[in-house]
Design a protein around this motif. Structure first.
Motif, PDB file in Angstrom:
ATOM      1  N   LEU A   1       4.359  10.593   5.818  1.00  0.00           N
ATOM      2  CA  LEU A   1       4.023   9.235   5.384  1.00  0.00           C
ATOM      3  C   LEU A   1       4.127   9.004   3.886  1.00  0.00           C
ATOM      4  O   LEU A   1       4.077   7.853   3.442  1.00  0.00           O
ATOM      5  N   THR A   2       4.222  10.064   3.097  1.00  0.00           N
ATOM      6  CA  THR A   2       4.185   9.867   1.649  1.00  0.00           C
ATOM      7  C   THR A   2       5.334   8.993   1.158  1.00  0.00           C
ATOM      8  O   THR A   2       5.146   8.141   0.268  1.00  0.00           O
ATOM      9  N   PHE A   3       6.518   9.146   1.740  1.00  0.00           N
ATOM     10  CA  PHE A   3       7.672   8.380   1.266  1.00  0.00           C
ATOM     11  C   PHE A   3       7.525   6.887   1.554  1.00  0.00           C
ATOM     12  O   PHE A   3       7.596   6.069   0.630  1.00  0.00           O
ATOM     13  N   PRO A   4       7.305   6.477   2.818  1.00  0.00           N
ATOM     14  CA  PRO A   4       7.181   5.027   3.065  1.00  0.00           C
ATOM     15  C   PRO A   4       5.981   4.401   2.365  1.00  0.00           C
ATOM     16  O   PRO A   4       6.072   3.283   1.856  1.00  0.00           O
ATOM     17  N   LEU A   5       4.844   5.110   2.321  1.00  0.00           N
ATOM     18  CA  LEU A   5       3.670   4.537   1.673  1.00  0.00           C
ATOM     19  C   LEU A   5       3.844   4.437   0.161  1.00  0.00           C
ATOM     20  O   LEU A   5       3.315   3.516  -0.474  1.00  0.00           O
ATOM     21  N   SER A   6       4.587   5.360  -0.431  1.00  0.00           N
ATOM     22  CA  SER A   6       4.830   5.293  -1.869  1.00  0.00           C
ATOM     23  C   SER A   6       5.784   4.154  -2.219  1.00  0.00           C
ATOM     24  O   SER A   6       5.632   3.508  -3.265  1.00  0.00           O
ATOM     25  N   ILE A   7       6.763   3.892  -1.356  1.00  0.00           N
ATOM     26  CA  ILE A   7       7.638   2.740  -1.564  1.00  0.00           C
ATOM     27  C   ILE A   7       6.805   1.456  -1.536  1.00  0.00           C
ATOM     28  O   ILE A   7       6.968   0.563  -2.384  1.00  0.00           O
ATOM     29  N   LEU A   8       5.898   1.369  -0.579  1.00  0.00           N
ATOM     30  CA  LEU A   8       5.026   0.194  -0.506  1.00  0.00           C
ATOM     31  C   LEU A   8       4.152   0.086  -1.749  1.00  0.00           C
ATOM     32  O   LEU A   8       3.916  -1.013  -2.264  1.00  0.00           O
ATOM     33  N   ALA A   9       3.657   1.232  -2.233  1.00  0.00           N
ATOM     34  CA  ALA A   9       2.803   1.210  -3.424  1.00  0.00           C
ATOM     35  C   ALA A   9       3.575   0.727  -4.648  1.00  0.00           C
ATOM     36  O   ALA A   9       3.026  -0.007  -5.491  1.00  0.00           O
ATOM     37  N   ASP A  10       4.849   1.115  -4.775  1.00  0.00           N
ATOM     38  CA  ASP A  10       5.666   0.642  -5.891  1.00  0.00           C
ATOM     39  C   ASP A  10       5.843  -0.868  -5.861  1.00  0.00           C
ATOM     40  O   ASP A  10       5.994  -1.505  -6.904  1.00  0.00           O
ATOM     41  N   ARG A  11       5.796  -1.460  -4.659  1.00  0.00           N
ATOM     42  CA  ARG A  11       6.033  -2.886  -4.525  1.00  0.00           C
ATOM     43  C   ARG A  11       4.742  -3.698  -4.475  1.00  0.00           C
ATOM     44  O   ARG A  11       4.686  -4.822  -4.956  1.00  0.00           O
ATOM     45  N   TRP A  12       3.690  -3.157  -3.891  1.00  0.00           N
ATOM     46  CA  TRP A  12       2.456  -3.912  -3.684  1.00  0.00           C
ATOM     47  C   TRP A  12       1.428  -3.714  -4.790  1.00  0.00           C
ATOM     48  O   TRP A  12       0.468  -4.454  -4.885  1.00  0.00           O
ATOM     49  N   GLY A  13       1.603  -2.679  -5.578  1.00  0.00           N
ATOM     50  CA  GLY A  13       0.626  -2.395  -6.623  1.00  0.00           C
ATOM     51  C   GLY A  13       0.010  -1.029  -6.427  1.00  0.00           C
ATOM     52  O   GLY A  13      -0.598  -0.745  -5.387  1.00  0.00           O
ATOM     53  N   ARG A  14       0.172  -0.160  -7.421  1.00  0.00           N
ATOM     54  CA  ARG A  14      -0.282   1.221  -7.289  1.00  0.00           C
ATOM     55  C   ARG A  14      -1.796   1.345  -7.285  1.00  0.00           C
ATOM     56  O   ARG A  14      -2.357   2.160  -6.557  1.00  0.00           O
ATOM     57  N   VAL A  15      -2.463   0.542  -8.096  1.00  0.00           N
ATOM     58  CA  VAL A  15      -3.924   0.662  -8.172  1.00  0.00           C
ATOM     59  C   VAL A  15      -4.569   0.281  -6.851  1.00  0.00           C
ATOM     60  O   VAL A  15      -5.428   1.004  -6.327  1.00  0.00           O
ATOM     61  N   ARG A  16      -4.182  -0.861  -6.282  1.00  0.00           N
ATOM     62  CA  ARG A  16      -4.750  -1.279  -5.002  1.00  0.00           C
ATOM     63  C   ARG A  16      -4.476  -0.242  -3.918  1.00  0.00           C
ATOM     64  O   ARG A  16      -5.328   0.041  -3.068  1.00  0.00           O
ATOM     65  N   SER A  17      -3.267   0.329  -3.952  1.00  0.00           N
ATOM     66  CA  SER A  17      -2.914   1.340  -2.952  1.00  0.00           C
ATOM     67  C   SER A  17      -3.779   2.591  -3.097  1.00  0.00           C
ATOM     68  O   SER A  17      -4.250   3.152  -2.101  1.00  0.00           O
ATOM     69  N   LEU A  18      -3.989   3.046  -4.333  1.00  0.00           N
ATOM     70  CA  LEU A  18      -4.800   4.239  -4.559  1.00  0.00           C
ATOM     71  C   LEU A  18      -6.224   4.050  -4.063  1.00  0.00           C
ATOM     72  O   LEU A  18      -6.831   4.950  -3.471  1.00  0.00           O
ATOM     73  N   VAL A  19      -6.787   2.874  -4.309  1.00  0.00           N
ATOM     74  CA  VAL A  19      -8.154   2.598  -3.866  1.00  0.00           C
ATOM     75  C   VAL A  19      -8.255   2.651  -2.341  1.00  0.00           C
ATOM     76  O   VAL A  19      -9.181   3.259  -1.774  1.00  0.00           O
ATOM     77  N   LEU A  20      -7.302   2.037  -1.667  1.00  0.00           N
ATOM     78  CA  LEU A  20      -7.313   2.041  -0.205  1.00  0.00           C
ATOM     79  C   LEU A  20      -7.155   3.450   0.353  1.00  0.00           C
ATOM     80  O   LEU A  20      -7.847   3.852   1.299  1.00  0.00           O
ATOM     81  N   MET A  21      -6.251   4.233  -0.239  1.00  0.00           N
ATOM     82  CA  MET A  21      -6.032   5.607   0.217  1.00  0.00           C
ATOM     83  C   MET A  21      -7.316   6.434   0.112  1.00  0.00           C
ATOM     84  O   MET A  21      -7.706   7.132   1.061  1.00  0.00           O
ATOM     85  N   ALA A  22      -7.953   6.382  -1.055  1.00  0.00           N
ATOM     86  CA  ALA A  22      -9.135   7.205  -1.291  1.00  0.00           C
ATOM     87  C   ALA A  22     -10.276   6.811  -0.363  1.00  0.00           C
ATOM     88  O   ALA A  22     -11.024   7.669   0.125  1.00  0.00           O
ATOM     89  N   ALA A  23     -10.431   5.501  -0.115  1.00  0.00           N
ATOM     90  CA  ALA A  23     -11.475   5.056   0.807  1.00  0.00           C
ATOM     91  C   ALA A  23     -11.220   5.592   2.213  1.00  0.00           C
ATOM     92  O   ALA A  23     -12.154   6.034   2.907  1.00  0.00           O
ATOM     93  N   LEU A  24      -9.958   5.592   2.641  1.00  0.00           N
ATOM     94  CA  LEU A  24      -9.627   6.056   3.993  1.00  0.00           C
ATOM     95  C   LEU A  24      -9.886   7.539   4.158  1.00  0.00           C
ATOM     96  O   LEU A  24     -10.496   7.973   5.147  1.00  0.00           O
ATOM     97  N   TRP A  25      -9.418   8.379   3.199  1.00  0.00           N
ATOM     98  CA  TRP A  25      -9.623   9.820   3.401  1.00  0.00           C
ATOM     99  C   TRP A  25     -11.103  10.180   3.312  1.00  0.00           C
ATOM    100  O   TRP A  25     -11.551  11.128   3.967  1.00  0.00           O
ATOM    101  N   SER A  26     -11.886   9.447   2.510  1.00  0.00           N
ATOM    102  CA  SER A  26     -13.317   9.739   2.412  1.00  0.00           C
ATOM    103  C   SER A  26     -14.029   9.400   3.715  1.00  0.00           C
ATOM    104  O   SER A  26     -14.871  10.173   4.202  1.00  0.00           O
ATOM    105  N   LEU A  27     -13.693   8.250   4.315  1.00  0.00           N
ATOM    106  CA  LEU A  27     -14.311   7.871   5.591  1.00  0.00           C
ATOM    107  C   LEU A  27     -13.863   8.820   6.707  1.00  0.00           C
ATOM    108  O   LEU A  27     -14.662   9.168   7.595  1.00  0.00           O
ATOM    109  N   ALA A  28     -12.606   9.255   6.677  1.00  0.00           N
ATOM    110  CA  ALA A  28     -12.125  10.197   7.689  1.00  0.00           C
ATOM    111  C   ALA A  28     -12.827  11.544   7.560  1.00  0.00           C
ATOM    112  O   ALA A  28     -13.114  12.213   8.565  1.00  0.00           O
ATOM    113  N   THR A  29     -13.121  11.965   6.318  1.00  0.00           N
ATOM    114  CA  THR A  29     -13.860  13.218   6.114  1.00  0.00           C
ATOM    115  C   THR A  29     -15.260  13.102   6.680  1.00  0.00           C
ATOM    116  O   THR A  29     -15.811  14.061   7.242  1.00  0.00           O
TER     117      THR A  29
END
Length: 446
Positions: A78-106
């Motif tokens: 997933l790193t490739f497609p999600l990184s393409i989306l992050a380049d287009r949608w905004g890296r900061v917003r993407s990073l926040v969403l990613m970190a929230a998801l892995w923390s809740l999954a943990t």
């Protein structure tokens, strides 16, 4: 995605001045590094509780390896497609969403009642972590000068080793005193707190102000349209040297991933250590790997400051040194000599990460750096971090864990061969890609 806050003009001006200062760059680095720590704490805490899960759920080494490898597999896919989306949608917003998801999954891992539920929770940890490394390092490199790339890349990537240290050491201590579920819960809470702090301090406008202060081109926004898929793929895969960087980095991380995953179990089985003790000692080895990444990256920048092509030869040296030390170590009987050689080998096991990342950065444009590092992350995970723990567990079920760890370091020979090939093509690839850039086609700047 989480939206960006509306900023008052006066506040924006103040923020712009702060973003232009060197201090803001280090704030971005510290918070991004902190989230990377959380990333790997959530990923590697599992290793500290392997013996407890094996006993409670009667798991085989192959099943334990699958729990460790599924995260890296999802990161790779997933790193490739999600990184393409992050380049287009905004890296900061993407990073926040990613970190929230892995923390809740943990946190979900803490609630698992068997192998199946734990596997699903770990799968979502991998989805959350998928693009963090590539997008995070792109954010960090965007607020620092180019001549620091190998050092910053090594230091940032080393956050994975330091996070693994904390995850294994704290996980072992928490599980020994409160049970293995609290080990996962502790990692999840740490990540959620960091998400809030990062969201408040880092914004896209502040990052852009800092980049403009450095005289760099815009990474996103109106200056440059998003690159079409075909030229994007050409920019990421057409240079032979960049392919060699992908493969060489992945082969070295196969060794590192296997050792990080299985060292607590190795110490428990062959040295008779309790879970908390094994976690702390294994964390010490991982710490050596992280320190080695930083030192090797800084040494690489120093040695190659006037001759960038030297970075490839340095990467070869790191890989071969690691291979010799670890092959010797795991053929010795359990004892202080073996532990000393393992520690020495860990100093070099991640040394090639900085040179490989610097090569990828130099061979691609800043506008696609997140996607370029996503490609490197994809290779690192699909070819290295995902198969490393699983293959080691599979081998351990047949020839024992000690025998498996005598085989794994041979992957460093493949890494050395890839870096040698990359050295051969690097100069020509740089000239060709710079020519493309000057002609207006997708390419690179050095």
């Amino acid at each position: 995605m989480i939206g960006q806050p509306t900023t008052h003009p006066a506040v924006a001006t103040s923020s712009g001045r702060a973003a232009q200062s060197g201090l803001y760059g280090w704030i971005v680095f510290a918070l991004s590094f902190g989230l990377l720590l959380s990333d790997y704490m959530s990923r590697q805490v599992l290793n500290a509780v392997f013996p407890l899960l094996k006993a409670e759920w009667s798991l085989s080494d192959t099943e334990l390896g699958a729990l460790g490898g599924i995260v890296a597999l999802m990161v790779g896919l997933l790193t490739f497609p999600l990184s393409i989306l992050a380049d287009r949608w905004g890296r900061v917003r993407s990073l926040v969403l990613m970190a929230a998801l892995w923390s809740l999954a943990t946190l979900g891992c803490a609630l698992a009642d068997g192998f199946g539920q734990m596997f699903i929770a770990r799968l979502f940890v991998g989805i959350g972590e998928a693009a963090y490394g590539s997008v995070g390092i792109a954010v960090v490199l965007s607020v620092f000068p180019r001549h620091l790339r190998a050092s910053l890349s090594s230091a940032f990537i080393a956050g994975g080793a330091f996070g693994s240290v904390l995850g294994m050491a704290l996980g072992g201590a928490l599980s020994a005193h409160f049970g293995w579920r609290w080990a996962f819960a502790g990692m999840a809470l740490f990540g959620l707190v960091l998400v809030v702090v990062f969201r408040l301090a880092v914004t896209e406008p502040r990052l852009q102000a800092r980049r403009q202060a450095l005289g760099e081109e815009a990474e996103t926004g109106s200056r440059e349209p998003a690159m079409a898929l075909r030229p994007l793929l050409a920019a990421l895969f057409s240079a032979r040297s960049i392919l060699c960087a992908y493969v060489g980095s992945a082969m070295q991380l196969l060794v590192m991933g296997a050792l990080i995953t299985w060292m607590p179990s190795y110490l428990a089985r062959y040295y008779g250590m309790a879970t908390d003790r094994a976690g702390v000692v294994a964390a010490g080895f991982v710490l050596a790997g992280g320190v080695g990444m930083v030192l090797c990256g800084a040494m690489t920048d120093w040695i190659a400051r006037h001759a960038p092509c030297r970075k490839w030869a340095i990467a070869v040296t790191y890989s071969l040194t690691c291979c010799i030390l670890l092959l010797t170590a795991f053929r010795l009987p359990a004892g202080s000599a073996q532990l000393a050689l393992i520690g020495a080998g860990m100093l070099f096991v991640g040394g090639a990460a900085g040179p490989a990342s610097a090569a990828v950065a130099n061979l691609t444009r800043p506008a696609i750096h997140a996607t370029a590092f996503a490609t490197l992350t994809l290779a690192n995970n699909l070819l290295g971090l995902a198969p490393g723990p699983f293959v080691t567990g599979l081998l351990a079920d047949h020839i024992g864990l000690s025998g498996a760890l005598q085989v794994v370091p041979l992957a460093s020979l493949l890494a050395a061969a890839a870096f040698l090939a990359g050295r051969r093509y690097y100069a020509a690839d740089l000239l060709r890609l710079e020519g493309r850039h000057e002609a207006g086609a997708p390419g690179t700047t050095n």
